[in-house]
Motif scaffolding. Sequence first.
Motif, mmCIF file in Angstrom:
data_model
loop_
_atom_site.group_PDB
_atom_site.id
_atom_site.type_symbol
_atom_site.label_atom_id
_atom_site.label_comp_id
_atom_site.label_asym_id
_atom_site.label_seq_id
_atom_site.Cartn_x
_atom_site.Cartn_y
_atom_site.Cartn_z
ATOM 1 N N VAL A 197 0.828 -1.202 0.000
ATOM 2 C CA VAL A 197 0.000 0.000 0.000
ATOM 3 C C VAL A 197 0.866 1.256 0.000
ATOM 4 C CG1 VAL A 197 -2.124 -0.934 0.985
ATOM 5 C CG2 VAL A 197 -0.306 -0.213 2.509
ATOM 6 N N THR A 198 0.332 2.303 -0.689
ATOM 7 C CA THR A 198 1.068 3.568 -0.786
ATOM 8 C C THR A 198 0.670 4.468 0.367
ATOM 9 O OG1 THR A 198 1.009 3.345 -3.174
ATOM 10 C CG2 THR A 198 1.664 5.473 -2.318
ATOM 11 N N THR A 199 1.260 4.221 1.507
ATOM 12 C CA THR A 199 1.024 5.079 2.661
ATOM 13 C C THR A 199 2.213 4.870 3.574
ATOM 14 O OG1 THR A 199 -0.422 5.455 4.554
ATOM 15 C CG2 THR A 199 -0.358 3.250 3.736
ATOM 16 N N ALA A 200 2.362 5.746 4.552
ATOM 17 C CA ALA A 200 3.490 5.580 5.464
ATOM 18 C C ALA A 200 3.160 4.528 6.524
ATOM 19 C CB ALA A 200 3.846 6.906 6.108
ATOM 20 N N ARG A 201 1.905 4.489 6.931
ATOM 21 C CA ARG A 201 1.498 3.502 7.942
ATOM 22 C C ARG A 201 0.102 3.002 7.602
ATOM 23 N NH1 ARG A 201 2.426 6.777 12.237
ATOM 24 N NH2 ARG A 201 4.628 6.865 11.798
ATOM 25 N N ASP A 202 -0.082 1.689 7.607
ATOM 26 C CA ASP A 202 -1.389 1.142 7.248
ATOM 27 C C ASP A 202 -2.103 0.648 8.493
ATOM 28 O OD1 ASP A 202 -3.430 0.239 5.460
ATOM 29 O OD2 ASP A 202 -2.744 -1.796 5.867
ATOM 30 N N PRO A 203 -3.299 1.182 8.766
ATOM 31 C CA PRO A 203 -4.025 0.761 9.968
ATOM 32 C C PRO A 203 -4.291 -0.746 9.972
ATOM 33 C CG PRO A 203 -5.163 2.569 8.837
ATOM 34 C CD PRO A 203 -4.032 2.163 7.968
ATOM 35 N N GLN A 204 -4.408 -1.346 8.774
ATOM 36 C CA GLN A 204 -4.658 -2.794 8.715
ATOM 37 C C GLN A 204 -3.376 -3.616 8.796
ATOM 38 O OE1 GLN A 204 -7.271 -3.796 5.349
ATOM 39 N NE2 GLN A 204 -7.961 -1.672 5.393
ATOM 40 N N GLY A 205 -2.252 -2.939 8.956
ATOM 41 C CA GLY A 205 -0.986 -3.652 9.143
ATOM 42 C C GLY A 205 -0.421 -4.286 7.886
ATOM 43 N N ARG A 206 -0.915 -3.848 6.703
ATOM 44 C CA ARG A 206 -0.364 -4.409 5.467
ATOM 45 C C ARG A 206 1.018 -3.802 5.195
ATOM 46 N NH1 ARG A 206 -5.273 -2.973 1.598
ATOM 47 N NH2 ARG A 206 -5.055 -1.103 2.865
ATOM 48 N N ARG A 207 1.788 -4.464 4.310
ATOM 49 C CA ARG A 207 3.105 -3.963 3.965
ATOM 50 C C ARG A 207 2.961 -2.666 3.171
ATOM 51 N NH1 ARG A 207 7.989 -6.575 1.286
ATOM 52 N NH2 ARG A 207 6.548 -7.243 -0.340
ATOM 53 N N THR A 208 3.797 -1.690 3.484
ATOM 54 C CA THR A 208 3.693 -0.388 2.815
ATOM 55 C C THR A 208 4.937 -0.129 1.968
ATOM 56 O OG1 THR A 208 4.870 0.984 4.410
ATOM 57 C CG2 THR A 208 2.569 0.474 4.922
ATOM 58 N N VAL A 209 4.815 0.859 1.079
ATOM 59 C CA VAL A 209 5.971 1.224 0.253
ATOM 60 C C VAL A 209 7.124 1.707 1.128
ATOM 61 C CG1 VAL A 209 4.666 1.720 -1.849
ATOM 62 C CG2 VAL A 209 5.016 3.539 -0.176
ATOM 63 N N VAL A 210 6.796 2.318 2.264
ATOM 64 C CA VAL A 210 7.854 2.813 3.158
ATOM 65 C C VAL A 210 8.634 1.640 3.764
ATOM 66 C CG1 VAL A 210 8.229 4.070 5.325
ATOM 67 C CG2 VAL A 210 6.714 5.013 3.584
ATOM 68 N N ASP A 211 7.944 0.510 4.009
ATOM 69 C CA ASP A 211 8.648 -0.680 4.514
ATOM 70 C C ASP A 211 9.694 -1.175 3.509
ATOM 71 O OD1 ASP A 211 6.987 -0.706 6.736
ATOM 72 O OD2 ASP A 211 5.545 -2.083 5.825
ATOM 73 N N LEU A 212 9.426 -0.922 2.218
ATOM 74 C CA LEU A 212 10.344 -1.432 1.183
ATOM 75 C C LEU A 212 11.599 -0.578 1.055
ATOM 76 C CD1 LEU A 212 7.927 -2.308 -1.766
ATOM 77 C CD2 LEU A 212 9.002 -3.855 -0.152
ATOM 78 N N VAL A 213 11.501 0.687 1.489
ATOM 79 C CA VAL A 213 12.618 1.611 1.291
ATOM 80 C C VAL A 213 13.371 1.771 2.613
ATOM 81 C CG1 VAL A 213 13.281 3.938 0.588
ATOM 82 C CG2 VAL A 213 11.368 2.802 -0.543
#
Length: 229
Positions: free
Chosen positions: A73-89
């Motif tokens: 997901v394209t967000t800094a933090r996902d309320p549903q706990g999914r992996r985000t683009v920020v986690d990848l960088v």
Amino acid sequence: MARVRLNAYLARAGVASRRGADELIKGGRVTVNGEPGQLNTFVASRDRVEVDGRLAELQPLAYVLLHKPAGVVTTARDPQGRRTVVDLVDHRSRVVPVGRLDVDTTGALLLTNDGELAHTLAHPRYEVEKVYEADVEGDPSDEALEDLRRGVELDDRLTAPVHARRLGPGQVELVLHEGRKHQVKRMLAAVGHPVTSLHRSRYAGLTLEGLEPGAWRELEPFEVARLRS
Ligand code: URA
């Protein structure tokens, strides 16, 4: 650094987003040169800013191009706990995405901690060019492509002119200067060709050359200068 609002300083220091910083300030957890910071406090680099008594220091500006894979997901933090683009960088500076790609969309995504540039690039007035490649249901006719070019009605408003061309059977390329929500999917659905897969091959002149899905790189100084101009 010119004087900036305290929340912008805290964002540049990697403490929190601007909105998160406002909460810290309202909570009385931020001091500037020993005095409680306020929402309307402005600071410069010589000021001593502390959060919970710990020094908040400015991070260098960072600009990252990510080849976003599907499923993040394209967000800094996902309320549903999914992996985000920020986690990848995995970057020493806290960079956040400029604009948004849907969770199933792949392709070029810029991340930065330069709030000013991010704001400019995301502003419709600056008309940043985005190039999308879509696989669609059916095979769009010349008339359907012409309809896309002329504009389709979304939310009671016509889309701005786009370049549209066929890449192959059931494959089209759209070049947009707008960035409305789910715009490409909604435009193609409106002409009778729902999108089955969507990829952004280019953002503001930046291509994914040499980047596998999930990989990222820092922008070169000349690329940053071009974005600024
Ligand atoms: N348009 C869409 O519909 N989805 C995206 O992710 C980007 C543009």
